[in-house]
Write a protein that holds these residues in place. Structure first.
Motif, PDB file in Angstrom:
ATOM      1  N   ILE A 276     -43.742 140.098  38.708  1.00  0.00           N
ATOM      2  CA  ILE A 276     -44.366 139.285  39.757  1.00  0.00           C
ATOM      3  C   ILE A 276     -44.357 137.837  39.290  1.00  0.00           C
ATOM      4  CG2 ILE A 276     -46.438 138.943  41.171  1.00  0.00           C
ATOM      5  CD1 ILE A 276     -47.263 141.843  40.297  1.00  0.00           C
ATOM      6  N   LEU A 277     -43.566 137.006  39.961  1.00  0.00           N
ATOM      7  CA  LEU A 277     -43.413 135.630  39.491  1.00  0.00           C
ATOM      8  C   LEU A 277     -44.241 134.682  40.349  1.00  0.00           C
ATOM      9  CD1 LEU A 277     -41.267 137.158  37.909  1.00  0.00           C
ATOM     10  CD2 LEU A 277     -39.893 135.081  37.960  1.00  0.00           C
ATOM     11  N   SER A 278     -45.439 134.398  39.859  1.00  0.00           N
ATOM     12  CA  SER A 278     -46.330 133.551  40.655  1.00  0.00           C
ATOM     13  C   SER A 278     -46.442 132.141  40.080  1.00  0.00           C
ATOM     14  CB  SER A 278     -47.718 134.187  40.747  1.00  0.00           C
ATOM     15  OG  SER A 278     -48.357 134.164  39.494  1.00  0.00           O
ATOM     16  N   ALA A 279     -45.731 131.880  38.996  1.00  0.00           N
ATOM     17  CA  ALA A 279     -45.837 130.548  38.373  1.00  0.00           C
ATOM     18  C   ALA A 279     -45.252 129.472  39.285  1.00  0.00           C
ATOM     19  CB  ALA A 279     -45.100 130.539  37.041  1.00  0.00           C
ATOM     20  N   ALA A 280     -45.828 128.297  39.172  1.00  0.00           N
ATOM     21  CA  ALA A 280     -45.289 127.135  39.886  1.00  0.00           C
ATOM     22  C   ALA A 280     -44.365 126.414  38.909  1.00  0.00           C
ATOM     23  CB  ALA A 280     -46.417 126.231  40.344  1.00  0.00           C
ATOM     24  N   VAL A 281     -43.149 126.903  38.844  1.00  0.00           N
ATOM     25  CA  VAL A 281     -42.199 126.392  37.847  1.00  0.00           C
ATOM     26  C   VAL A 281     -41.611 125.069  38.341  1.00  0.00           C
ATOM     27  CG1 VAL A 281     -40.147 126.985  36.494  1.00  0.00           C
ATOM     28  CG2 VAL A 281     -41.591 128.809  37.430  1.00  0.00           C
ATOM     29  N   ALA A 282     -41.482 124.116  37.439  1.00  0.00           N
ATOM     30  CA  ALA A 282     -40.842 122.842  37.828  1.00  0.00           C
ATOM     31  C   ALA A 282     -39.396 123.119  38.226  1.00  0.00           C
ATOM     32  CB  ALA A 282     -40.875 121.876  36.650  1.00  0.00           C
ATOM     33  N   ASP A 283     -38.977 122.539  39.335  1.00  0.00           N
ATOM     34  CA  ASP A 283     -37.588 122.740  39.769  1.00  0.00           C
ATOM     35  C   ASP A 283     -36.640 121.786  39.053  1.00  0.00           C
ATOM     36  OD1 ASP A 283     -38.109 124.804  41.545  1.00  0.00           O
ATOM     37  OD2 ASP A 283     -38.711 123.414  43.126  1.00  0.00           O
ATOM     38  N   LYS A 309     -33.658 126.205  35.319  1.00  0.00           N
ATOM     39  CA  LYS A 309     -33.103 127.498  35.742  1.00  0.00           C
ATOM     40  C   LYS A 309     -34.097 128.162  36.686  1.00  0.00           C
ATOM     41  CE  LYS A 309     -30.810 128.271  31.346  1.00  0.00           C
ATOM     42  NZ  LYS A 309     -31.202 128.642  29.975  1.00  0.00           N
ATOM     43  N   ASP A 310     -33.610 128.764  37.746  1.00  0.00           N
ATOM     44  CA  ASP A 310     -34.486 129.500  38.656  1.00  0.00           C
ATOM     45  C   ASP A 310     -34.719 130.891  38.049  1.00  0.00           C
ATOM     46  OD1 ASP A 310     -35.615 131.057  40.695  1.00  0.00           O
ATOM     47  OD2 ASP A 310     -34.719 129.786  42.239  1.00  0.00           O
ATOM     48  N   ILE A 311     -35.894 131.071  37.504  1.00  0.00           N
ATOM     49  CA  ILE A 311     -36.182 132.315  36.764  1.00  0.00           C
ATOM     50  C   ILE A 311     -36.129 133.519  37.702  1.00  0.00           C
ATOM     51  CG2 ILE A 311     -37.832 133.459  35.213  1.00  0.00           C
ATOM     52  CD1 ILE A 311     -39.067 130.625  34.751  1.00  0.00           C
ATOM     53  N   LEU A 312     -36.779 133.357  38.851  1.00  0.00           N
ATOM     54  CA  LEU A 312     -36.854 134.468  39.803  1.00  0.00           C
ATOM     55  C   LEU A 312     -35.452 134.904  40.247  1.00  0.00           C
ATOM     56  CD1 LEU A 312     -38.722 136.238  41.530  1.00  0.00           C
ATOM     57  CD2 LEU A 312     -38.813 134.406  43.216  1.00  0.00           C
ATOM     58  N   LYS A 313     -34.654 133.908  40.570  1.00  0.00           N
ATOM     59  CA  LYS A 313     -33.289 134.201  41.048  1.00  0.00           C
ATOM     60  C   LYS A 313     -32.500 134.927  39.951  1.00  0.00           C
ATOM     61  CE  LYS A 313     -29.788 131.895  43.813  1.00  0.00           C
ATOM     62  NZ  LYS A 313     -28.503 131.915  43.185  1.00  0.00           N
ATOM     63  N   GLY A 326     -41.713 137.714  44.435  1.00  0.00           N
ATOM     64  CA  GLY A 326     -41.731 136.260  44.290  1.00  0.00           C
ATOM     65  C   GLY A 326     -42.777 135.642  45.194  1.00  0.00           C
ATOM     66  N   PHE A 327     -43.057 134.389  44.966  1.00  0.00           N
ATOM     67  CA  PHE A 327     -43.967 133.635  45.815  1.00  0.00           C
ATOM     68  C   PHE A 327     -43.174 132.536  46.502  1.00  0.00           C
ATOM     69  CE2 PHE A 327     -48.569 134.469  45.060  1.00  0.00           C
ATOM     70  CZ  PHE A 327     -48.414 135.609  44.300  1.00  0.00           C
ATOM     71  N   ALA A 328     -43.616 132.156  47.666  1.00  0.00           N
ATOM     72  CA  ALA A 328     -42.995 131.020  48.343  1.00  0.00           C
ATOM     73  C   ALA A 328     -44.104 130.108  48.841  1.00  0.00           C
ATOM     74  CB  ALA A 328     -42.144 131.497  49.504  1.00  0.00           C
ATOM     75  N   LEU A 329     -44.030 128.874  48.435  1.00  0.00           N
ATOM     76  CA  LEU A 329     -45.014 127.890  48.892  1.00  0.00           C
ATOM     77  C   LEU A 329     -44.300 127.001  49.886  1.00  0.00           C
ATOM     78  CD1 LEU A 329     -47.873 126.739  48.395  1.00  0.00           C
ATOM     79  CD2 LEU A 329     -46.883 125.283  46.654  1.00  0.00           C
ATOM     80  N   GLU A 330     -44.726 127.066  51.145  1.00  0.00           N
ATOM     81  CA  GLU A 330     -43.980 126.372  52.193  1.00  0.00           C
ATOM     82  C   GLU A 330     -44.891 125.488  53.030  1.00  0.00           C
ATOM     83  OE1 GLU A 330     -40.791 126.696  52.134  1.00  0.00           O
ATOM     84  OE2 GLU A 330     -40.567 128.503  50.923  1.00  0.00           O
ATOM     85  N   THR A 331     -44.278 124.471  53.620  1.00  0.00           N
ATOM     86  CA  THR A 331     -45.066 123.579  54.479  1.00  0.00           C
ATOM     87  C   THR A 331     -44.564 123.607  55.920  1.00  0.00           C
ATOM     88  OG1 THR A 331     -43.604 121.787  53.841  1.00  0.00           O
ATOM     89  CG2 THR A 331     -45.688 121.950  52.644  1.00  0.00           C
ATOM     90  N   GLY A 340     -35.661 133.787  53.793  1.00  0.00           N
ATOM     91  CA  GLY A 340     -34.418 133.329  53.152  1.00  0.00           C
ATOM     92  C   GLY A 340     -34.491 133.524  51.644  1.00  0.00           C
ATOM     93  N   LYS A 341     -35.649 133.196  51.046  1.00  0.00           N
ATOM     94  CA  LYS A 341     -35.816 133.330  49.585  1.00  0.00           C
ATOM     95  C   LYS A 341     -35.815 134.791  49.182  1.00  0.00           C
ATOM     96  CE  LYS A 341     -38.273 129.010  48.805  1.00  0.00           C
ATOM     97  NZ  LYS A 341     -39.551 128.351  48.634  1.00  0.00           N
ATOM     98  N   LEU A 342     -36.454 135.620  50.013  1.00  0.00           N
ATOM     99  CA  LEU A 342     -36.516 137.068  49.733  1.00  0.00           C
ATOM    100  C   LEU A 342     -35.093 137.615  49.580  1.00  0.00           C
ATOM    101  CD1 LEU A 342     -38.634 139.680  50.075  1.00  0.00           C
ATOM    102  CD2 LEU A 342     -37.408 139.903  52.210  1.00  0.00           C
TER     103      LEU A 342
END
Ligand code: CTP
Length: 403
Positions: A276-283, A309-313, A326-331, A340-342
């Motif tokens: 479960i990747l909930s971290a807010a990783v710097a892109d 690197k995109d860890i989740l991907k 995965g988590f997605a933070l969207e506006t 799309g991310k799923l």
């Protein structure tokens, strides 16, 4: 932290010399983080005082149906006691009490509580060796276990009579670990390993500065707790955070940067069942990290950034049987982006956080999330505490795993 933390344990004490060990048992349950209440048979008060037990358990002790010390003669409700308990532990359990329990006799408050309790019941027999071996005692053991009660077998050693043999009540430490192991073995994620990422990452600019974000790590730590409470062994890879967790099932691996998180996650991924990747990783991170503190010179200053690197991907690309979340933070266009991310990250489940929702996201103790599954189910949840969101998420994962 023990699996018994925050559990309500009702300790039943009967009239055996081993009752003196019950004081230690109360202490150990309290140390494990449990809430403890004590119910005693009247005769057991000859072996240990209610005052000792009420002081250690920080709760009143019950030994009769009516509180005799109270002028108003309060009725001690055995049904309520039984309902309060998550676990009822009878230690020591004498031959007399076990025979009564086996035959539905209920002539004291402990027995009445036993008959009305719906929770798991453990009993730790204690008696002299000949009584322990007696056919009628064996019949009690058989009957009690056939009713679903769990016996914590007595040990062998010197007995109060001076004789040596079987009948010594299991030591308090052994009683606690017997119950902990048994409770764990009943949990749905027992034997499963869960990898969780939490918190922000810090990407160094120079020895004193970094690029980071406001993630508190709370969501990831709550997920770790929820997974551990379901019996999973949890590896929690966390970026810099003030969150703490002490749970027997959780091991925390602190990291700082996205690169470190990537490496730590990949160290464990092949051995886990759920990630479960909930971290807010710097892109992005600074392309060059200065060796020395950067001095201010010009009016403007630019930093060249490169992608992390995109860890989740990367996990989605190599996963075998792991359940990947995965988590997605969207506006904006939240559902569309999350779906799309799923797909692009080959996930089994994505948790959508919309920053449009009040009370959701960073730095708050609440969250409002939508679950989207790989079979395109969209499950909307109301605004809840992060603790509840974590529990809901684990239930959703269990549901999909068992589907
Ligand atoms: N994530 C990750 N590694 C990264 C970036 C993100 O593992 N380098 C993970 C996060 O932990 C989260 C998910 O990817 O589970 C989605 O993160 P998010 O920032 O919403 O999406 P991105 O894929 O980074 O896309 P964008 O920022 O463009 O929306």
């Amino acid at each position: 932290m023990s699996i018994l933390r925050d559990k309500n344990i009702l300790l039943g004490i009967t009239a055996g010399i081993a009752a003196y060990k019950s004081a230690n048992l109360v202490r150990l349950f309290i140390k494990a983080g449990a809430n403890v209440k004590v119910v005693m048979t009247p005769a057991s008060k000859d072996f240990i005082t209610p005052l000792t037990l009420s002081t250690l358990s920080k709760n009143p002790v019950y030994s009769s149906f009516v509180d005799e010390d109270d002028a108003s003669q309060v009725w001690n409700n055995h049904v309520e006691l039984g309902l309060w308990a998550d676990y009822f532990v009878i230690a020591p359990a004498t031959a007399n009490t076990m025979a009564k329990m086996a035959n539905g006799v209920c002539d004291n408050i402990l027995l009445a509580t036993y008959l009305s309790a719906k929770c798991p019941v453990y009993f730790a027999p204690a008696m002299d060796l000949d009584m322990y071996k007696h056919e009628s005692t064996k019949t009690s053991f058989e009957k009690l276990t056939s009713y679903g009660n769990k016996m914590i077998p007595a040990g062998t050693g010197e007995l109060a009579s001076g004789l040596v043999g079987e009948g010594r009540m299991a030591e308090p430490e052994d009683i606690v670990s017997f119950i902990e192991k048994d409770v764990l073995s009943q949990l749905p994620l027992n034997g499963k390993k869960v990898l969780i990422t939490a918190g922000p990452t810090y990407e160094a600019l120079d020895p004193v500065r970094f690029i980071g974000n406001h993630s508190s790590g709370k969501m990831g730590f709550e997920i770790a707790k929820a997974a551990a409470n379901l019996g999973a062994e949890v590896i929690l890879v966390s970026g810099p955070t003030h969150q703490t967790i002490t749970h027997i099932q959780v091991s925390v691996k602190p990291v700082v940067s996205a690169e470190e998180m990537y490496n730590e996650v990949h160290k464990h991924f092949q051995s886990v069942d759920i990630a479960i990747l909930s971290a807010a990783v710097a892109d992005y991170r600074p392309k060059n990290v200065a060796d020395q503190k950067i001095k201010k010179k010009d009016a403007t200053f630019s930093i060249e950034l490169e992608k992390t690197k995109d860890i989740l991907k990367s996990l989605g690309e190599i996963k075998n049987n792991q359940f990947l979340v995965g988590f997605a933070l969207e506006t904006n266009n939240e559902l569309e982006h999350a779906k799309g991310k799923l797909k692009s990250k080959n996930l089994d489940l994505i948790v959508l956080n919309s920053l449009q929702d009040k009370g959701a996201g960073f730095g708050v103790s609440t969250n409002k999330v939508t679950f989207i599954t790989s079979s395109n189910d969209v499950i909307e949840n109301s605004l809840k505490s992060k603790t509840e969101v974590a529990e809901d998420l684990m239930q959703q994962i269990l549901k999909q795993l068992n589907a």
